[in-house]
Scaffold this active site. Structure first.
Site, PDB file in Angstrom:
ATOM      1  N   LYS A 175      24.840  -6.426 -13.725  1.00 40.32           N
ATOM      2  CA  LYS A 175      24.809  -6.661 -15.178  1.00 40.32           C
ATOM      3  C   LYS A 175      23.632  -5.846 -15.704  1.00 40.32           C
ATOM      4  CE  LYS A 175      23.073  -8.443 -18.379  1.00 40.32           C
ATOM      5  NZ  LYS A 175      22.506  -7.699 -19.558  1.00 40.32           N
ATOM      6  N   GLY A 185      27.250  -6.622 -20.700  1.00 35.64           N
ATOM      7  CA  GLY A 185      27.222  -7.827 -21.524  1.00 35.64           C
ATOM      8  C   GLY A 185      25.808  -8.258 -21.851  1.00 35.64           C
ATOM      9  N   GLY A 195      22.444 -10.727 -21.859  1.00 36.40           N
ATOM     10  CA  GLY A 195      21.717 -11.482 -20.845  1.00 36.40           C
ATOM     11  C   GLY A 195      22.054 -12.971 -20.814  1.00 36.40           C
ATOM     12  N   PRO A 196      21.926 -13.663 -21.954  1.00 37.66           N
ATOM     13  CA  PRO A 196      22.159 -15.115 -21.921  1.00 37.66           C
ATOM     14  C   PRO A 196      23.619 -15.493 -21.654  1.00 37.66           C
ATOM     15  CG  PRO A 196      20.861 -14.477 -23.849  1.00 37.66           C
ATOM     16  CD  PRO A 196      21.365 -13.210 -23.235  1.00 37.66           C
ATOM     17  N   GLY A 255      24.612 -12.253 -18.047  1.00 36.98           N
ATOM     18  CA  GLY A 255      23.503 -12.295 -17.087  1.00 36.98           C
ATOM     19  C   GLY A 255      23.336 -13.683 -16.501  1.00 36.98           C
ATOM     20  N   GLU A 292      11.322  -8.727 -10.080  1.00 37.17           N
ATOM     21  CA  GLU A 292      10.378  -7.646 -10.366  1.00 37.17           C
ATOM     22  C   GLU A 292      10.044  -7.788 -11.839  1.00 37.17           C
ATOM     23  OE1 GLU A 292       8.395  -5.071 -11.318  1.00 37.17           O
ATOM     24  OE2 GLU A 292       9.997  -3.585 -11.280  1.00 37.17           O
ATOM     25  N   CYS A 315       6.677  -0.901 -16.317  1.00 37.41           N
ATOM     26  CA  CYS A 315       6.058  -2.168 -15.913  1.00 37.41           C
ATOM     27  C   CYS A 315       4.795  -1.946 -15.099  1.00 37.41           C
ATOM     28  CB  CYS A 315       7.054  -3.031 -15.157  1.00 37.41           C
ATOM     29  SG  CYS A 315       7.898  -2.165 -13.843  1.00 37.41           S
ATOM     30  N   GLU A 337       1.539  -8.196 -21.473  1.00 37.49           N
ATOM     31  CA  GLU A 337       2.241  -6.927 -21.324  1.00 37.49           C
ATOM     32  C   GLU A 337       2.761  -6.497 -22.695  1.00 37.49           C
ATOM     33  OE1 GLU A 337       6.060  -6.806 -19.119  1.00 37.49           O
ATOM     34  OE2 GLU A 337       5.137  -5.142 -18.043  1.00 37.49           O
TER      35      GLU A 337
HETATM   36  P1  NAP Z   1      14.730  -9.179 -20.473  1.00 41.43           P
HETATM   37  O1  NAP Z   1      15.354  -9.980 -21.536  1.00 41.43           O
HETATM   38  O2  NAP Z   1      14.019  -9.871 -19.370  1.00 41.43           O
HETATM   39  O3  NAP Z   1      15.876  -8.232 -19.879  1.00 41.43           O
HETATM   40  C1  NAP Z   1      16.070  -7.866 -18.527  1.00 41.43           C
HETATM   41  C2  NAP Z   1      17.523  -8.090 -18.114  1.00 41.43           C
HETATM   42  O4  NAP Z   1      17.788  -9.503 -18.039  1.00 41.43           O
HETATM   43  C3  NAP Z   1      18.550  -7.544 -19.094  1.00 41.43           C
HETATM   44  O5  NAP Z   1      19.691  -7.102 -18.399  1.00 41.43           O
HETATM   45  C4  NAP Z   1      18.850  -8.768 -19.924  1.00 41.43           C
HETATM   46  O6  NAP Z   1      20.043  -8.692 -20.656  1.00 41.43           O
HETATM   47  C5  NAP Z   1      18.891  -9.841 -18.866  1.00 41.43           C
HETATM   48  N1  NAP Z   1      18.744 -11.212 -19.365  1.00 41.43           N
HETATM   49  C6  NAP Z   1      18.191 -11.633 -20.532  1.00 41.43           C
HETATM   50  N2  NAP Z   1      18.259 -12.977 -20.623  1.00 41.43           N
HETATM   51  C7  NAP Z   1      18.877 -13.423 -19.507  1.00 41.43           C
HETATM   52  C8  NAP Z   1      19.239 -14.713 -19.027  1.00 41.43           C
HETATM   53  N3  NAP Z   1      18.987 -15.822 -19.711  1.00 41.43           N
HETATM   54  N4  NAP Z   1      19.862 -14.801 -17.818  1.00 41.43           N
HETATM   55  C9  NAP Z   1      20.118 -13.702 -17.097  1.00 41.43           C
HETATM   56  N5  NAP Z   1      19.816 -12.447 -17.521  1.00 41.43           N
HETATM   57  C10 NAP Z   1      19.191 -12.306 -18.699  1.00 41.43           C
HETATM   58  O7  NAP Z   1      13.735  -8.138 -21.089  1.00 41.43           O
HETATM   59  P2  NAP Z   1      13.827  -7.467 -22.560  1.00 41.43           P
HETATM   60  O8  NAP Z   1      14.160  -8.502 -23.592  1.00 41.43           O
HETATM   61  O9  NAP Z   1      14.734  -6.316 -22.467  1.00 41.43           O
HETATM   62  O10 NAP Z   1      12.329  -6.979 -22.759  1.00 41.43           O
HETATM   63  C11 NAP Z   1      11.324  -7.919 -23.151  1.00 41.43           C
HETATM   64  C12 NAP Z   1      10.022  -7.664 -22.448  1.00 41.43           C
HETATM   65  O11 NAP Z   1      10.194  -7.728 -21.037  1.00 41.43           O
HETATM   66  C13 NAP Z   1       9.422  -6.279 -22.648  1.00 41.43           C
HETATM   67  O12 NAP Z   1       8.723  -6.165 -23.825  1.00 41.43           O
HETATM   68  C14 NAP Z   1       8.570  -6.131 -21.434  1.00 41.43           C
HETATM   69  O13 NAP Z   1       7.337  -6.750 -21.638  1.00 41.43           O
HETATM   70  C15 NAP Z   1       9.331  -6.851 -20.369  1.00 41.43           C
HETATM   71  N6  NAP Z   1      10.128  -5.940 -19.510  1.00 41.43           N
HETATM   72  C16 NAP Z   1       9.703  -5.682 -18.263  1.00 41.43           C
HETATM   73  C17 NAP Z   1      10.424  -4.813 -17.466  1.00 41.43           C
HETATM   74  C18 NAP Z   1      10.008  -4.489 -16.081  1.00 41.43           C
HETATM   75  O14 NAP Z   1      10.351  -3.431 -15.580  1.00 41.43           O
HETATM   76  N7  NAP Z   1       9.309  -5.356 -15.381  1.00 41.43           N
HETATM   77  C19 NAP Z   1      11.568  -4.194 -17.952  1.00 41.43           C
HETATM   78  C20 NAP Z   1      11.996  -4.500 -19.256  1.00 41.43           C
HETATM   79  C21 NAP Z   1      11.268  -5.369 -20.001  1.00 41.43           C
HETATM   80  P3  NAP Z   1      19.949  -8.099 -22.177  1.00 41.43           P
HETATM   81  O15 NAP Z   1      19.700  -6.664 -22.019  1.00 41.43           O
HETATM   82  O16 NAP Z   1      21.258  -8.414 -22.765  1.00 41.43           O
HETATM   83  O17 NAP Z   1      18.816  -8.824 -22.849  1.00 41.43           O
END
Ligand code: NAP
Ligand code: MG
Length: 462
Positions: free
Chosen positions: A170, A201, A203-204, A207, A245, A279, A369
């Site tokens: 996903k 699709g 995340g919520p 995912g 990660e 990250c 972050e």
């Molecule tokens: P995120 O919401 O954690 O997204 C990462 C992945 O998880 C995406 O595929 C996302 O789908 C999915 N996801 C979201 N909610 C989920 C749930 N409840 N259950 C399962 N999967 C779920 O991160 P973001 O909103 O894109 O970014 C927010 C912050 O996260 C950034 O500002 C940054 O600080 C941090 N971040 C860290 C990394 C890293 O490499 N460690 C990478 C990205 C972001 P969707 O794309 O549909 O939301």
């Protein structure tokens, strides 16, 4: 941009269960460039069933044959590198040169490393009167973010394939086109039907359905700490393997005697690359009080060079979030010496390369972050003070140490509570274990340590 209107499940593009779609937006001009289907729990279920059905066959495939398929996948990624770079530029906004040099190239290296590891890894060992087999964990649910969209997919899928696992991916909602291109590459590489499956699709919805699916044996997640905690809790409740990660707030520690100009220049480049959406970026620069003013001046000069070279952030929400952090830094009394909260262009999700001086360890911009082109420069009095500041966040993903010689830098790095440290400008190594201490995550990616995440042992006694 060309997009598939279905899911890649069981070796073919199949219609999505529902009708909802996700808009894919180019953050450089905020134009909609494509639509992809928004997967539901039903799509995830179909994909997990396909992965489960394909598992016995793939797990029993000889490692040399798995290696050959991964090598073929690498070759397709090489052949399509221009298209990959163009797609990452279109949906992430990365400048074309960065897309070519990093987003398209790094996955080729990682896929190549797993083609070699699959062929050479000792999947069997003798311990006393036992033979111990390293067997695939099973069906992997991979959830990836948008910041290195192809690298993060390959860093999970290639070792899972090498281990003999099957996969449901996903990808992030912001970068699904790169994921679709990857599915095409898997298909072209002759990887058997059902071994790799893609569900685009939200995340919520998709995912969460994947993370909670009882047919998934291991959840591998890269993204925010907030979502990672929920995924870890759900995996714990189901006694499922999990790899997380998560974020970082890494320190670039410049010790007296280091090449200050180089340490600052490399440090600023590290933070500004990919518009700060990395990250492992060294977003805190720690400088001895005797060299502090000189370092700040050098950082301002270095940041100035990124003015028109930097790409946009991935979307308007991230842009607003990063600008909010810059405002918070000013409010809490840090000294803004480059950039600032104002959008540098009328259209596009841009943020100016920003540098803060006089940042103290407890400030929000030194703790959280930001995930944007924002550098905080902190001051330390002596080595113990530097170490205390370096370790004073909930994160521990990466870092750098610069000193007059490697031995001094290594002695300091060994005391840092973090997963990776670059010594005097040491190069990124795609075989070295990558992953976090503390709240930066659990588990490791890349190289043989990354492969071990997808294996479980079985011992037979004779
Ligand atoms: P995120 O919401 O954690 O997204 C990462 C992945 O998880 C995406 O595929 C996302 O789908 C999915 N996801 C979201 N909610 C989920 C749930 N409840 N259950 C399962 N999967 C779920 O991160 P973001 O909103 O894109 O970014 C927010 C912050 O996260 C950034 O500002 C940054 O600080 C941090 N971040 C860290 C990394 C890293 O490499 N460690 C990478 C990205 C972001 P969707 O794309 O549909 O939301
Ligand atoms: Mg999200």
């Amino acid at each position: 941009m060309k997009a598939h209107d279905g899911m890649y499940i069981d070796g073919a593009w199949r219609p999505a269960a529902g009708r909802d779609t996700i808009e894919v937006v180019n953050p450089a001009d905020e134009q909609v460039i494509a639509h992809v289907p928004a997967g539901t729990a039903e799509d995830v279920d179909a994909a997990v069933r396909a992965a489960r059905a394909a598992l016995p066959g793939w797990a029993a495939t000889a490692p040399a044959e798995r290696a050959a398929r991964i090598a073929a996948l690498r070759d397709v990624l090489v052949a399509r590198k221009d298209e990959i770079a163009g797609t990452v530029t279109a949906e992430l906004g990365a400048p074309p040169s960065f897309s070519q040099a990093v987003h398209a190239r790094l996955p080729v290296e990682v896929a190549g490393s797993y083609a070699e590891l699959a062929a050479s890894y000792a999947f069997e060992e003798r311990i006393g009167n036992s033979t111990v087999y390293a067997e695939p964990v099973g069906v992997v649910g991979a959830i990836t973010p948008w910041n290195y969209p192809l690298h993060q997919i390959v860093a999970k899928v290639a070792p899972a394939l090498a281990a003999g696992c099957t996969i449901v991916l996903k990808p992030a909602e912001d970068t699904p086109l790169t994921a679709q291109l990857f599915a095409e590459a898997v298909h072209a590489a002759g990887i058997p039907a059902g071994v790799f499956n893609l569900v685009t699709g939200l995340g919520p919805v998709a995912g969460q359905a994947l993370a909670e699916h009882p047919g998934v044996d291991l959840v591998s997640f890269t993204g925010s700490t907030a979502v990672g905690k929920r995924i870890g809790a759900a995996a714990g409740a189901a006694v499922k393997r999990v790899a997380l990660e998560l974020g970082g707030k890494s320190a670039n520690v410049i010790l007296p005697g280091a090449d200050l100009a180089r340490a600052v220049a490399v440090g600023v480049a590290n933070v500004m690359g990919n518009s700060g959406q990395t990250c492992s970026a060294w977003t805190r620069m720690l400088v001895h009080t005797s060299q502090y003013d000189e370092a700040v001046a050098l950082a301002v000069e270095a940041a100035g060079k990124y003015g028109d070279r930097i790409g946009p952030l991935v979307n308007a929400r991230q842009q607003a979030r990063v600008r909010g952090y810059i405002e918070k830094g000013v409010e809490e009394g840090a000294r803004l010496v480059a950039g600032g909260p104002d959008a540098p262009r009328e259209t596009g999700c841009y943020v100016s390369p920003t540098v803060f001086a006089d940042v103290t360890p407890e400030m929000t911009i030194a703790q959280e972050e930001i995930f944007g082109p924002v550098l905080s420069i902190l001051r330390y009095e002596d080595e113990d003070d530097a170490l205390r500041i370096a370790n004073a966040t909930v994160y521990g993903l990466a870092g750098a140490v610069w000193a007059a010689d490697d031995a001094t830098a290594v002695a300091f790095a060994r005391r840092m509570d973090t997963g990776q440290v670059d010594i005097n400008g040491g190069r990124f190594n795609p075989l070295a274990p990558f992953g976090g201490h503390k709240q930066s995550g659990v588990g490791r990616e890349l190289g043989p340590h990354g492969l071990a995440e997808y294996l479980q042992t079985k011992s037979l006694q004779f």
